[in-house]
Design a protein around this motif. Structure first.
Motif, mmCIF file in Angstrom:
data_model
loop_
_atom_site.group_PDB
_atom_site.id
_atom_site.type_symbol
_atom_site.label_atom_id
_atom_site.label_comp_id
_atom_site.label_asym_id
_atom_site.label_seq_id
_atom_site.Cartn_x
_atom_site.Cartn_y
_atom_site.Cartn_z
ATOM 1 N N GLU A 1 10.724 1.909 -20.509
ATOM 2 C CA GLU A 1 10.249 1.908 -21.959
ATOM 3 C C GLU A 1 8.487 2.249 -21.859
ATOM 4 O O GLU A 1 8.169 3.145 -22.086
ATOM 5 N N VAL A 2 8.104 1.614 -20.309
ATOM 6 C CA VAL A 2 6.598 1.858 -20.181
ATOM 7 C C VAL A 2 6.247 3.263 -19.603
ATOM 8 O O VAL A 2 5.446 3.999 -19.916
ATOM 9 N N THR A 3 7.242 3.423 -18.587
ATOM 10 C CA THR A 3 7.097 5.024 -18.206
ATOM 11 C C THR A 3 7.249 6.067 -19.400
ATOM 12 O O THR A 3 6.443 7.085 -19.264
ATOM 13 N N ARG A 4 8.208 6.070 -20.138
ATOM 14 C CA ARG A 4 8.387 6.929 -21.242
ATOM 15 C C ARG A 4 7.025 6.792 -22.094
ATOM 16 O O ARG A 4 6.542 8.031 -22.467
ATOM 17 N N ALA A 5 6.528 5.727 -22.384
ATOM 18 C CA ALA A 5 5.347 5.663 -23.452
ATOM 19 C C ALA A 5 4.151 6.189 -22.636
ATOM 20 O O ALA A 5 3.290 6.651 -23.424
ATOM 21 N N THR A 6 4.004 6.000 -21.331
ATOM 22 C CA THR A 6 2.861 6.485 -20.734
ATOM 23 C C THR A 6 2.709 7.732 -20.126
ATOM 24 O O THR A 6 1.839 8.447 -19.730
ATOM 25 N N GLY A 7 4.346 8.419 -20.239
ATOM 26 C CA GLY A 7 4.426 9.552 -19.607
ATOM 27 C C GLY A 7 4.013 9.396 -18.075
ATOM 28 O O GLY A 7 3.943 10.575 -17.233
#
Length: 368
Positions: free
Chosen positions: A40-46
């Motif tokens: 989730e974090v990697t998707r949200a931050t790109g």
């Protein structure tokens, strides 16, 4: 999970293994919710992300026919093998190149990767690798994971190991493993290997004695001999424990006077040990007035010209004040193997008299 895996029902096995990991009361690996949050974090931050688990699972599916990860890619529960680290490194470089973070000349093809891998692995000292694998095996065995420990121990011995300590440590772990598997032949093979590597190491002798005790109540003389050896040569801080164990073994053999003598020595070395005191009280009741005349044993030692022990015996003074064999008497081959074991009482053989060949095979066992 293991049962499903053994039947080739890999999907069900994976569900069970994953649940076992997630419900572990002391989790040492990333649990499923942690992986989900990270995604989730990697998707949200790109942010760039490499799904290393998915990468390994794809390789495992292609090579092993299932996507359950194990010893092919991991040394233990979390640390990747050299191959696992190589796969991660290659993927990291690919991502860094794609994002323009690093520049590399030429194509990163299989031939280039193989050349780089060969160059890097060529720098690795085989002796250091063997030591690292043995240390890992020791940690796993201390944690009670003897089956897991057997793999790095076996890998360590696959190198041309020069350090005798590495050989004896790895061999003892494999002896423990095969003892648990009920394979007496392989257990004896690795006991022999450990002794050949370090014939005078009291820790090796103690471990051999201990493993024999765990495996069988029929080889008490063998166990007693090796624990007796350890009690003579190990440091002072361990000797009270060794004499207490030796006292227990001799009591099991119904050699009560010798057992009482060893327990007296254990008490002399550690007067505050309540377990030793309890054992002495029980044996004292069995022996009656005879117990009042028993003293801790002294040791008589003869050596080969090389310095290796040839014979080790417990002795007590007779009525004339001369020290004679009284208790355990042992003779040893120069390679550390037991050659002969005998029970003595006041200078006379009274009890078991056993001879053993250089490979640890019992040749004869008589009772006097």
């Amino acid at each position: 999970g293991k049962a499903f895996f053994a039947f080739g029902r890999y999907e069900e096995a994976k569900i069970a293994f994953t649940r076992a990991r997630d419900e572990d009361i002391c989790p040492l690996r990333a649990l499923s919710p942690m992986r989900e949050k990270l995604a989730e974090v990697t998707r949200a931050t790109g942010s760039p992300a490499i799904d290393f688990i998915a990468l390994l699972e794809q390789r495992s599916l292609a090579e092993e026919g299932h996507n359950i990860l194990g010893q092919a890619y991991f040394l233990d529960h979390v640390h990747p093998t050299i191959e696992g680290n190589r796969m991660l490194a290659i993927k990291l470089v690919e991502v860094l190149r794609e994002r323009g973070i690093v520049q590399a000349g030429g194509v990163l093809d299989d031939q280039t990767i193989a050349a780089i891998a060969s160059r890097i692995e060529g720098r690795l000292d085989p002796q250091l690798r063997a030591r690292a694998l043995t240390n890992l095996a020791k940690v796993l065995s201390w944690a009670g994971k003897v089956e897991d420990a057997s793999r790095p121990a076996s890998q360590a011995l696959s190198f041309d190991v020069k350090d005798p300590t590495i050989v004896s440590d790895a061999a003892m772990i494999l002896a423990m493993y095969y003892g648990l598997q009920g394979d007496a032949v392989l257990q004896k093979k690795y006991f022999h290997m450990a002794l050949n590597a370090e014939p005078r190491n009291p820790v090796v002798h103690f471990q051999i004695g201990l493993q024999i005790l765990k495996k069988s109540r029929l080889d008490l003389e063998l166990a007693a001999a090796h624990i007796f050896y350890a009690s003579v040569f190990w440091g002072e801080s361990h000797r009270d424990m060794l004499h207490q164990i030796l006292g227990r073994v001799m009591a099991q053999r119904k050699r009560y006077a010798t057992a009482f003598s060893d327990l007296l020595e254990a008490r002399r070395l550690n007067p505050d040990n309540t377990e030793t005191a309890s054992l002495l009280a029980r044996l004292g009741n069995l022996l009656g007035p005879e117990a009042q005349n028993i003293t801790p044993p002294k040791v008589s030692l003869e050596r080969y010209p090389s310095g290796a022990p040839r014979s080790i015996a417990q002795v007590h003074p007779n009525k004339a004040g001369r020290y004679v064999a009284d208790g355990i008497w042992t003779e040893w081959y120069e390679n550390g193997q037991l050659k002969r074991f005998a029970d003595y009482v006041n200078g006379r053989r009274t009890g078991v008299d056993m001879t053993v060949d250089p490979n640890g095979q019992i040749i004869s066992r008589t009772i006097h």
